[in-house]
Design an enzyme around this catalytic site. Structure first.
Site, short mmCIF file in Angstrom:
data_model
loop_
_atom_site.label_atom_id
_atom_site.label_comp_id
_atom_site.label_asym_id
_atom_site.label_seq_id
_atom_site.Cartn_x
_atom_site.Cartn_y
_atom_site.Cartn_z
N CYS A 1 -52.56 91.29 54.16
CA CYS A 1 -53.12 89.94 54.71
C CYS A 1 -52.20 89.66 55.42
CB CYS A 1 -52.76 89.31 53.23
SG CYS A 1 -53.96 89.53 51.85
N HIS B 1 -52.19 82.42 54.95
CA HIS B 1 -53.01 83.50 54.74
C HIS B 1 -53.17 82.18 54.15
CE1 HIS B 1 -54.62 86.91 52.81
NE2 HIS B 1 -53.50 86.01 51.92
N ASN C 1 -59.56 84.33 49.18
CA ASN C 1 -58.90 85.50 50.19
C ASN C 1 -59.12 86.27 51.02
OD1 ASN C 1 -56.75 87.60 50.51
ND2 ASN C 1 -55.40 87.12 48.69
#
Lengths: 81, 329
Positions: free
Chosen positions: B122, B254, B285
């Site tokens: 990520c 993020h 996500n």
């Protein structure tokens, strides 16, 4: 050395920021989950912010046992002194 | 002494264009709850996620990455042949080698471009951007394409009520090129391999099993690390660029969890005037793709403008984190 009242005031400020609860409603006998609208993630945040504010360590295993504001204040008080 | 090696410094760098690809299939929380024992309210309250996108079979990693890349090139007013490096950050290229980046470069017409994949989960977009910035400033490249592309739905146990609802698919890309003024600040990055198990695959690929390896995450330590350690590192990202939170226009962390974003905002004492990315609500996500996806969404909604200063920060499996200040293209 911080007094119980000072620690309570600090914790109340954090709970106010995280849960949007008035500072004066955060009392020693209040349950984080049942009285102060905290869920488990809010509880985490309250713990991390408390560690920062008071310079103490509250491991996740011990954090699980902190049900009321009084539990948290007593833990912080012990850890500080 | 033998002859010296010639080195030529390059110019400053900046992001010249941003693009993204959103898969066609929307999976809302109601559909999610046909697979796991959960509720719309619980998912929204704990994560901020209302829906996520899961790519169809036709929407391969390649299709999504190319879609994002072409939009980013259009935005920058450039063509594939203008690129001399292509960096793809992904954890979803399940053919371990060859890397997907050379195939993408060729499809785009970036003939003979340097092309390679990176794996920083990520944090991958910010890692890739740091590399692109460095390549341009040291004269190794002129225009670099950075892509974050993920098809995490292929690595999800869709019956795991702790992870299935969190992750989504998508791709985002940025074209980085020369600039008169610095458009990308110094990266602040790091890692902690001692915490390798908190976000990981359930098993090794060659261990026997009826199902493929799936994504596993221990939510609590990740939440603690992101909302404390990483949040504090973001202050260093500002300091190294000579800025404070008051100078920021946009904050694009993020998109892992709304509650982590909330905790970061509190730790950073983010001023009210700073626009905060909340693309998590519609995308879940998407790992390395989340930051460029969020940037493009904010442009589309008119929430941000070209020239604004944004703080971006990625964090995830490794553990790894990275972030920098950027000027929006």
């Amino acid at each position: 050395m911080a007094t119980t009242e000072e620690i309570l005031a600090g914790v109340a400020e954090i709970v106010h920021e995280v849960c949007n609860i008035p500072v004066e409603d955060v009392q020693l006998d209040k349950s984080f989950i049942d009285d102060l609208d905290a869920d488990s993630l809010a509880m985490n945040e309250i713990i991390y912010a408390s560690e920062d504010k008071f310079g103490v360590s509250i491991p996740d295993e011990e954090a699980k046992n902190l049900k009321t504001v009084g539990d948290a204040v007593a833990h912080i008080e012990r850890a500080m002194n | 002494m033998s002859k010296q090696i010639t080195v030529v410094d390059g110019p400053h760098s900046a992001i010249l264009g941003i693009g993204s690809y959103r898969p066609s299939r929307v999976v809302d929380n109601a559909e999610m709850c046909t697979m796991i024992d959960s509720s719309d309210e619980w998912i929204r309250q704990r994560t901020g996620i209302i829906e996520r996108r899961w790519a169809t079979d036709d929407e391969t990693l390649m299709v999504m990455a190319l879609g994002a890349a072409r939009k980013a090139l259009d935005h920058a007013g450039l063509q594939g042949s203008d690129l001399d490096a292509v960096i793809v950050s992904t954890v979803s290229h399940l053919t371990q080698f060859p890397a997907i980046a050379p195939q993408i470069a060729t499809e785009l017409g970036a003939t003979d471009a340097a092309a390679y994949d990176i794996l920083a989960a990520c944090a991958g977009f910010c890692y890739g951007l740091a590399q692109a910035d460095g390549l341009i400033r040291n004269g190794s490249a002129t225009r670099v394409l950075v892509i974050g592309a993920e098809k995490l739905s292929e690595q999800l146990d869709k019956t795991d009520r702790t992870t299935a609802f969190l992750f989504g698919d998508g791709a985002g890309a940025a074209v980085v090129g020369p600039s008169d003024e610095p458009g990308i600040g110094p990266v602040v990055w790091g890692s902690d391999g001692a915490a390798k198990d908190v976000i990981r695959l359930t098993r090794h690929w060659d261990e026997p099993g009826d199902e493929p390896p799936y994504i596993h995450m221990d939510g609590q330590p990740v939440f603690r690390w992101a909302s404390t350690t990483v949040a504090k590192k973001t202050l260093e990202m500002l300091a190294r660029a000579g800025l404070t939170v008051d100078d920021l226009d946009v904050f694009i962390p993020h998109q892992a969890n709304d509650r982590i974003i909330d905790a970061m905002i509190r730790t950073l004492k983010m001023p009210e005037h700073v626009t905060v990315a909340r693309d998590i609500s519609h995308m879940g996500n998407t790992s390395a793709a989340s930051i460029p996806l969020a940037i493009e969404a904010m442009f589309e909604r008119g929430e941000v403008k070209s020239g604004q200063l944004a703080l971006i920060v990625g964090f995830g499996a490794g553990l790894v984190y990275a972030g920098q200040i950027i000027r929006l293209p």
